[in-house]
Scaffold this motif. Structure first.
Motif, PDB file in Angstrom:
ATOM      1  N   PRO A   1       0.849  -1.195   0.000  1.00 24.95           N
ATOM      2  CA  PRO A   1       0.000   0.000   0.000  1.00 24.95           C
ATOM      3  C   PRO A   1       0.884   1.245   0.000  1.00 24.95           C
ATOM      4  O   PRO A   1       1.822   1.338   0.799  1.00 24.95           O
ATOM      5  CB  PRO A   1      -0.771  -0.109   1.320  1.00 24.95           C
ATOM      6  CG  PRO A   1      -0.798  -1.569   1.618  1.00 24.95           C
ATOM      7  CD  PRO A   1       0.511  -2.107   1.098  1.00 24.95           C
TER       8      PRO A   1
ATOM      9  N   GLY B   1      -9.912  -1.881  -4.956  1.00 25.31           N
ATOM     10  CA  GLY B   1     -10.037  -0.839  -3.929  1.00 25.31           C
ATOM     11  C   GLY B   1     -10.995   0.257  -4.387  1.00 25.31           C
ATOM     12  O   GLY B   1     -11.868   0.700  -3.628  1.00 25.31           O
TER      13      GLY B   1
ATOM     14  N   ARG C   1      -8.756   9.742   3.478  1.00 25.34           N
ATOM     15  CA  ARG C   1      -9.295   8.389   3.356  1.00 25.34           C
ATOM     16  C   ARG C   1      -9.346   7.733   4.723  1.00 25.34           C
ATOM     17  O   ARG C   1      -8.384   7.826   5.494  1.00 25.34           O
ATOM     18  CB  ARG C   1      -8.392   7.577   2.414  1.00 25.34           C
ATOM     19  CG  ARG C   1      -9.139   6.980   1.246  1.00 25.34           C
ATOM     20  CD  ARG C   1      -8.210   6.371   0.256  1.00 25.34           C
ATOM     21  NE  ARG C   1      -7.734   5.040   0.638  1.00 25.34           N
ATOM     22  CZ  ARG C   1      -7.084   4.231  -0.187  1.00 25.34           C
ATOM     23  NH1 ARG C   1      -6.824   4.608  -1.422  1.00 25.34           N
ATOM     24  NH2 ARG C   1      -6.689   3.049   0.219  1.00 25.34           N
TER      25      ARG C   1
ATOM     26  N   GLY D   1      10.014   1.650  -7.157  1.00 22.82           N
ATOM     27  CA  GLY D   1       8.923   2.633  -7.070  1.00 22.82           C
ATOM     28  C   GLY D   1       9.358   3.984  -6.522  1.00 22.82           C
ATOM     29  O   GLY D   1       8.518   4.868  -6.336  1.00 22.82           O
TER      30      GLY D   1
ATOM     31  N   GLY E   1      11.245   7.654  -6.697  1.00 26.66           N
ATOM     32  CA  GLY E   1      11.535   8.637  -7.742  1.00 26.66           C
ATOM     33  C   GLY E   1      10.252   9.352  -8.102  1.00 26.66           C
ATOM     34  O   GLY E   1       9.213   9.135  -7.459  1.00 26.66           O
TER      35      GLY E   1
HETATM   36  P1  B4P Z   1      -6.274  -0.272  -2.456  1.00 23.24           P
HETATM   37  O1  B4P Z   1      -7.205   0.687  -3.060  1.00 23.24           O
HETATM   38  O2  B4P Z   1      -5.612  -1.235  -3.374  1.00 23.24           O
HETATM   39  O3  B4P Z   1      -5.242   0.606  -1.594  1.00 23.24           O
HETATM   40  P2  B4P Z   1      -3.671   0.704  -1.502  1.00 23.24           P
HETATM   41  O4  B4P Z   1      -3.013  -0.636  -1.420  1.00 23.24           O
HETATM   42  O5  B4P Z   1      -3.392   1.667  -0.405  1.00 23.24           O
HETATM   43  O6  B4P Z   1      -3.202   1.307  -2.859  1.00 23.24           O
HETATM   44  P3  B4P Z   1      -3.516   2.684  -3.529  1.00 23.24           P
HETATM   45  O7  B4P Z   1      -3.650   2.363  -4.977  1.00 23.24           O
HETATM   46  O8  B4P Z   1      -4.623   3.430  -2.909  1.00 23.24           O
HETATM   47  O9  B4P Z   1      -2.251   3.550  -3.215  1.00 23.24           O
HETATM   48  P4  B4P Z   1      -0.984   3.725  -4.123  1.00 23.24           P
HETATM   49  O10 B4P Z   1      -0.118   2.536  -3.914  1.00 23.24           O
HETATM   50  O11 B4P Z   1      -1.332   4.063  -5.530  1.00 23.24           O
HETATM   51  O12 B4P Z   1      -7.007  -1.140  -1.322  1.00 23.24           O
HETATM   52  C1  B4P Z   1      -7.699  -0.522  -0.257  1.00 23.24           C
HETATM   53  C2  B4P Z   1      -8.368  -1.579   0.614  1.00 23.24           C
HETATM   54  O13 B4P Z   1      -9.392  -2.267  -0.146  1.00 23.24           O
HETATM   55  C3  B4P Z   1      -7.481  -2.699   1.143  1.00 23.24           C
HETATM   56  O14 B4P Z   1      -6.783  -2.327   2.337  1.00 23.24           O
HETATM   57  C4  B4P Z   1      -8.522  -3.825   1.383  1.00 23.24           C
HETATM   58  O15 B4P Z   1      -9.228  -3.613   2.567  1.00 23.24           O
HETATM   59  C5  B4P Z   1      -9.486  -3.653   0.220  1.00 23.24           C
HETATM   60  N1  B4P Z   1      -9.122  -4.488  -0.934  1.00 23.24           N
HETATM   61  C6  B4P Z   1      -8.714  -4.016  -2.154  1.00 23.24           C
HETATM   62  N2  B4P Z   1      -8.445  -5.043  -2.979  1.00 23.24           N
HETATM   63  C7  B4P Z   1      -8.672  -6.188  -2.268  1.00 23.24           C
HETATM   64  C8  B4P Z   1      -8.528  -7.569  -2.584  1.00 23.24           C
HETATM   65  N3  B4P Z   1      -8.105  -8.002  -3.778  1.00 23.24           N
HETATM   66  N4  B4P Z   1      -8.851  -8.477  -1.617  1.00 23.24           N
HETATM   67  C9  B4P Z   1      -9.282  -8.083  -0.406  1.00 23.24           C
HETATM   68  N5  B4P Z   1      -9.423  -6.784  -0.053  1.00 23.24           N
HETATM   69  C10 B4P Z   1      -9.117  -5.841  -0.969  1.00 23.24           C
HETATM   70  O16 B4P Z   1      -0.219   5.027  -3.567  1.00 23.24           O
HETATM   71  C11 B4P Z   1      -0.740   5.956  -2.733  1.00 23.24           C
HETATM   72  C12 B4P Z   1      -0.054   7.323  -2.599  1.00 23.24           C
HETATM   73  O17 B4P Z   1       1.312   7.425  -3.029  1.00 23.24           O
HETATM   74  C13 B4P Z   1      -0.827   8.354  -3.380  1.00 23.24           C
HETATM   75  O18 B4P Z   1      -1.172   9.386  -2.498  1.00 23.24           O
HETATM   76  C14 B4P Z   1       0.120   8.850  -4.443  1.00 23.24           C
HETATM   77  O19 B4P Z   1      -0.058  10.213  -4.744  1.00 23.24           O
HETATM   78  C15 B4P Z   1       1.479   8.611  -3.825  1.00 23.24           C
HETATM   79  N6  B4P Z   1       2.500   8.347  -4.829  1.00 23.24           N
HETATM   80  C16 B4P Z   1       2.380   7.511  -5.887  1.00 23.24           C
HETATM   81  N7  B4P Z   1       3.527   7.499  -6.605  1.00 23.24           N
HETATM   82  C17 B4P Z   1       4.403   8.346  -5.966  1.00 23.24           C
HETATM   83  C18 B4P Z   1       5.757   8.750  -6.212  1.00 23.24           C
HETATM   84  N8  B4P Z   1       6.462   8.270  -7.249  1.00 23.24           N
HETATM   85  N9  B4P Z   1       6.340   9.611  -5.350  1.00 23.24           N
HETATM   86  C19 B4P Z   1       5.642  10.098  -4.297  1.00 23.24           C
HETATM   87  N10 B4P Z   1       4.349   9.755  -4.012  1.00 23.24           N
HETATM   88  C20 B4P Z   1       3.738   8.886  -4.839  1.00 23.24           C
END
Ligand code: B4P
Length: 201
Positions: free
Chosen positions: A15, A38, A139, A176, A178
Protein backbone atom coordinates in the motif's frame (compact mmCIF):
# COMPACT_ATOMS: atom_id res chain seq x y z
CA UNK A 1 -1.06 2.69 -26.74
CA UNK A 2 1.71 0.34 -27.85
CA UNK A 3 -0.01 -2.17 -30.14
CA UNK A 4 -3.24 -4.12 -30.35
CA UNK A 5 -1.91 -7.36 -28.82
CA UNK A 6 -4.03 -8.52 -25.92
CA UNK A 7 -2.42 -7.68 -22.60
CA UNK A 8 -3.60 -9.18 -19.31
CA UNK A 9 -1.65 -7.32 -16.69
CA UNK A 10 -1.44 -6.92 -12.93
CA UNK A 11 0.24 -4.32 -10.75
CA UNK A 12 1.16 -5.40 -7.24
CA UNK A 13 3.08 -3.78 -4.38
CA UNK A 14 2.71 -2.56 -0.81
CA UNK A 15 0.00 0.00 0.00
CA UNK A 16 1.40 3.40 -0.98
CA UNK A 17 3.90 2.06 -3.54
CA UNK A 18 2.02 3.99 -6.23
CA UNK A 19 -0.14 1.28 -7.80
CA UNK A 20 -3.20 3.46 -8.34
CA UNK A 21 -1.05 6.29 -9.64
CA UNK A 22 0.70 4.10 -12.22
CA UNK A 23 -2.28 1.91 -13.12
CA UNK A 24 -4.03 4.53 -15.25
CA UNK A 25 -0.81 5.22 -17.18
CA UNK A 26 -0.19 1.54 -17.89
CA UNK A 27 -3.82 1.02 -18.91
CA UNK A 28 -3.66 3.92 -21.35
CA UNK A 29 -0.36 2.74 -22.85
CA UNK A 30 -1.68 -0.77 -23.55
CA UNK A 31 -5.26 0.24 -24.40
CA UNK A 32 -6.90 -1.83 -21.66
CA UNK A 33 -9.20 -0.89 -18.75
CA UNK A 34 -7.66 -0.42 -15.28
CA UNK A 35 -9.64 -2.41 -12.74
CA UNK A 36 -8.99 -1.55 -9.08
CA UNK A 37 -10.79 -3.61 -6.45
CA UNK A 38 -10.04 -0.84 -3.93
CA UNK A 39 -11.76 1.73 -6.20
CA UNK A 40 -14.76 -0.58 -6.68
CA UNK A 41 -15.13 -1.01 -2.91
CA UNK A 42 -14.71 2.74 -2.23
CA UNK A 43 -17.31 3.65 -4.88
CA UNK A 44 -19.78 1.25 -3.25
CA UNK A 45 -19.08 2.66 0.21
CA UNK A 46 -19.61 6.18 -1.11
CA UNK A 47 -22.83 5.14 -2.83
CA UNK A 48 -24.14 3.39 0.30
CA UNK A 49 -24.84 0.16 -1.63
CA UNK A 50 -25.35 -3.20 0.16
CA UNK A 51 -21.81 -4.19 -0.89
CA UNK A 52 -20.46 -0.90 0.45
CA UNK A 53 -22.17 -1.47 3.81
CA UNK A 54 -20.76 -5.00 3.92
CA UNK A 55 -17.12 -3.95 3.34
CA UNK A 56 -16.89 -0.51 4.98
CA UNK A 57 -15.76 -1.60 8.45
CA UNK A 58 -13.33 -4.18 7.01
CA UNK A 59 -11.59 -1.60 4.83
CA UNK A 60 -11.49 1.06 7.54
CA UNK A 61 -9.65 -1.42 9.78
CA UNK A 62 -7.14 -2.22 7.02
CA UNK A 63 -8.23 -5.87 6.78
CA UNK A 64 -8.82 -7.69 3.50
CA UNK A 65 -12.35 -8.16 2.20
CA UNK A 66 -13.20 -11.93 2.18
CA UNK A 67 -11.87 -13.77 -0.88
CA UNK A 68 -15.26 -15.14 -1.92
CA UNK A 69 -16.80 -11.67 -2.16
CA UNK A 70 -13.79 -10.11 -3.89
CA UNK A 71 -13.53 -12.97 -6.41
CA UNK A 72 -17.20 -12.64 -7.31
CA UNK A 73 -16.83 -8.92 -8.02
CA UNK A 74 -13.77 -9.39 -10.22
CA UNK A 75 -15.33 -12.29 -12.13
CA UNK A 76 -18.32 -10.11 -12.91
CA UNK A 77 -16.13 -7.17 -13.95
CA UNK A 78 -13.92 -9.29 -16.24
CA UNK A 79 -16.97 -10.49 -18.14
CA UNK A 80 -17.81 -6.95 -19.24
CA UNK A 81 -17.11 -6.22 -22.90
CA UNK A 82 -14.22 -3.79 -22.39
CA UNK A 83 -12.17 -6.39 -20.47
CA UNK A 84 -12.45 -9.20 -23.01
CA UNK A 85 -9.40 -8.02 -24.97
CA UNK A 86 -7.25 -7.48 -21.88
CA UNK A 87 -7.07 -5.55 -18.62
CA UNK A 88 -4.83 -4.17 -15.93
CA UNK A 89 -5.75 -5.46 -12.48
CA UNK A 90 -4.74 -3.12 -9.61
CA UNK A 91 -4.87 -4.65 -6.13
CA UNK A 92 -6.23 -8.05 -7.18
CA UNK A 93 -5.23 -10.84 -6.62
CA UNK A 94 -3.98 -10.12 -3.09
CA UNK A 95 -4.02 -13.66 -1.61
CA UNK A 96 -3.02 -17.11 -2.88
CA UNK A 97 -6.70 -18.06 -2.91
CA UNK A 98 -7.44 -15.07 -5.18
CA UNK A 99 -4.65 -16.17 -7.57
CA UNK A 100 -6.30 -19.57 -7.89
CA UNK A 101 -9.68 -17.94 -8.46
CA UNK A 102 -8.27 -15.69 -11.20
CA UNK A 103 -6.58 -18.67 -12.86
CA UNK A 104 -9.96 -20.42 -12.93
CA UNK A 105 -11.66 -17.32 -14.40
CA UNK A 106 -9.13 -17.11 -17.25
CA UNK A 107 -8.93 -20.85 -17.98
CA UNK A 108 -12.07 -21.01 -20.19
CA UNK A 109 -10.52 -18.49 -22.60
CA UNK A 110 -7.21 -20.36 -22.52
CA UNK A 111 -5.43 -17.33 -21.12
CA UNK A 112 -3.37 -16.30 -18.12
CA UNK A 113 -1.67 -13.14 -16.91
CA UNK A 114 0.94 -11.93 -19.41
CA UNK A 115 2.95 -9.81 -16.96
CA UNK A 116 2.92 -8.72 -13.33
CA UNK A 117 4.49 -5.40 -12.34
CA UNK A 118 5.90 -5.47 -8.81
CA UNK A 119 6.28 -1.92 -7.55
CA UNK A 120 8.89 -1.91 -4.80
CA UNK A 121 9.23 0.73 -2.06
CA UNK A 122 10.51 0.86 1.51
CA UNK A 123 8.02 0.82 4.37
CA UNK A 124 9.07 4.26 5.69
CA UNK A 125 8.59 5.82 2.25
CA UNK A 126 5.15 4.31 1.68
CA UNK A 127 3.95 5.23 5.16
CA UNK A 128 5.09 8.83 4.57
CA UNK A 129 3.24 8.93 1.22
CA UNK A 130 0.03 7.64 2.73
CA UNK A 131 0.19 10.08 5.64
CA UNK A 132 0.54 12.86 3.07
CA UNK A 133 -2.47 11.49 1.18
CA UNK A 134 -4.39 11.41 4.47
CA UNK A 135 -3.93 15.18 4.76
CA UNK A 136 -5.10 15.74 1.18
CA UNK A 137 -7.90 13.20 0.78
CA UNK A 138 -8.84 12.06 4.29
CA UNK A 139 -9.30 8.39 3.36
CA UNK A 140 -10.66 6.49 6.37
CA UNK A 141 -7.99 3.78 6.09
CA UNK A 142 -5.09 6.27 5.96
CA UNK A 143 -4.58 6.80 9.70
CA UNK A 144 -1.04 5.88 10.84
CA UNK A 145 -2.22 2.84 12.81
CA UNK A 146 -4.26 1.44 9.91
CA UNK A 147 -1.53 2.26 7.37
CA UNK A 148 0.98 0.21 9.43
CA UNK A 149 -1.52 -2.63 9.77
CA UNK A 150 -2.10 -2.64 5.98
CA UNK A 151 1.67 -3.02 5.53
CA UNK A 152 1.62 -6.08 7.84
CA UNK A 153 -1.33 -7.58 5.97
CA UNK A 154 0.57 -7.05 2.70
CA UNK A 155 3.71 -8.73 4.08
CA UNK A 156 1.75 -11.72 5.37
CA UNK A 157 -0.84 -12.30 2.66
CA UNK A 158 0.24 -10.61 -0.57
CA UNK A 159 4.07 -10.61 -0.61
CA UNK A 160 4.16 -14.45 -0.97
CA UNK A 161 2.48 -14.04 -4.37
CA UNK A 162 5.66 -12.47 -5.75
CA UNK A 163 7.55 -15.80 -5.69
CA UNK A 164 4.62 -17.47 -7.39
CA UNK A 165 4.57 -14.98 -10.29
CA UNK A 166 8.36 -15.12 -10.51
CA UNK A 167 8.20 -18.90 -10.94
CA UNK A 168 5.74 -18.37 -13.77
CA UNK A 169 8.28 -16.11 -15.50
CA UNK A 170 5.92 -13.13 -15.73
CA UNK A 171 7.30 -10.84 -12.98
CA UNK A 172 8.62 -7.37 -13.82
CA UNK A 173 10.20 -5.77 -10.70
CA UNK A 174 10.34 -1.98 -10.73
CA UNK A 175 11.85 0.47 -8.24
CA UNK A 176 8.92 2.63 -7.07
CA UNK A 177 11.13 5.45 -5.74
CA UNK A 178 11.53 8.64 -7.74
CA UNK A 179 9.09 10.91 -9.52
CA UNK A 180 5.83 9.53 -10.95
CA UNK A 181 7.26 10.02 -14.46
CA UNK A 182 10.52 8.22 -13.63
CA UNK A 183 8.62 5.25 -12.24
CA UNK A 184 6.24 5.24 -15.23
CA UNK A 185 9.22 5.12 -17.64
CA UNK A 186 10.74 2.17 -15.76
CA UNK A 187 7.45 0.29 -15.87
CA UNK A 188 7.00 0.96 -19.60
CA UNK A 189 10.52 -0.31 -20.35
CA UNK A 190 10.09 -3.42 -18.22
CA UNK A 191 6.66 -4.26 -19.61
CA UNK A 192 7.63 -3.63 -23.23
CA UNK A 193 10.57 -6.01 -22.80
CA UNK A 194 8.43 -8.69 -21.15
CA UNK A 195 5.51 -8.42 -23.59
CA UNK A 196 7.85 -8.09 -26.57
CA UNK A 197 9.55 -11.33 -25.50
CA UNK A 198 6.12 -12.96 -25.33
CA UNK A 199 5.16 -11.79 -28.83
CA UNK A 200 8.53 -12.90 -30.20
CA UNK A 201 8.43 -16.34 -28.56
P1 B4P B 1 -6.27 -0.27 -2.46
O1 B4P B 1 -7.21 0.69 -3.06
O2 B4P B 1 -5.61 -1.24 -3.37
O3 B4P B 1 -5.24 0.61 -1.59
P2 B4P B 1 -3.67 0.70 -1.50
O4 B4P B 1 -3.01 -0.64 -1.42
O5 B4P B 1 -3.39 1.67 -0.41
O6 B4P B 1 -3.20 1.31 -2.86
P3 B4P B 1 -3.52 2.68 -3.53
O7 B4P B 1 -3.65 2.36 -4.98
O8 B4P B 1 -4.62 3.43 -2.91
O9 B4P B 1 -2.25 3.55 -3.21
P4 B4P B 1 -0.98 3.73 -4.12
O10 B4P B 1 -0.12 2.54 -3.91
O11 B4P B 1 -1.33 4.06 -5.53
O12 B4P B 1 -7.01 -1.14 -1.32
C1 B4P B 1 -7.70 -0.52 -0.26
C2 B4P B 1 -8.37 -1.58 0.61
O13 B4P B 1 -9.39 -2.27 -0.15
C3 B4P B 1 -7.48 -2.70 1.14
O14 B4P B 1 -6.78 -2.33 2.34
C4 B4P B 1 -8.52 -3.82 1.38
O15 B4P B 1 -9.23 -3.61 2.57
C5 B4P B 1 -9.49 -3.65 0.22
N1 B4P B 1 -9.12 -4.49 -0.93
C6 B4P B 1 -8.71 -4.02 -2.15
N2 B4P B 1 -8.44 -5.04 -2.98
C7 B4P B 1 -8.67 -6.19 -2.27
C8 B4P B 1 -8.53 -7.57 -2.58
N3 B4P B 1 -8.10 -8.00 -3.78
N4 B4P B 1 -8.85 -8.48 -1.62
C9 B4P B 1 -9.28 -8.08 -0.41
N5 B4P B 1 -9.42 -6.78 -0.05
C10 B4P B 1 -9.12 -5.84 -0.97
O16 B4P B 1 -0.22 5.03 -3.57
C11 B4P B 1 -0.74 5.96 -2.73
C12 B4P B 1 -0.05 7.32 -2.60
O17 B4P B 1 1.31 7.43 -3.03
C13 B4P B 1 -0.83 8.35 -3.38
O18 B4P B 1 -1.17 9.39 -2.50
C14 B4P B 1 0.12 8.85 -4.44
O19 B4P B 1 -0.06 10.21 -4.74
C15 B4P B 1 1.48 8.61 -3.83
N6 B4P B 1 2.50 8.35 -4.83
C16 B4P B 1 2.38 7.51 -5.89
N7 B4P B 1 3.53 7.50 -6.60
C17 B4P B 1 4.40 8.35 -5.97
C18 B4P B 1 5.76 8.75 -6.21
N8 B4P B 1 6.46 8.27 -7.25
N9 B4P B 1 6.34 9.61 -5.35
C19 B4P B 1 5.64 10.10 -4.30
N10 B4P B 1 4.35 9.76 -4.01
C20 B4P B 1 3.74 8.89 -4.84
Amino acid sequence: MTDTTTARLLIIGPPGAGKGTQASRIAERYGVPAISTGDIFRANIKGGTPLGKQVQAIIEQGELVPDSLTNEIVEDRLQQADAVGGFLLDGYPRTVEQVHALDAMLRPVGAGLDAVVLLEAEVDEVVARLLKRAELEGRADDTEEVIRHRQEVYAEQTAPLVALFSERGILVSVNGLGTVEEVADRIAQGLDAKLGARVGS
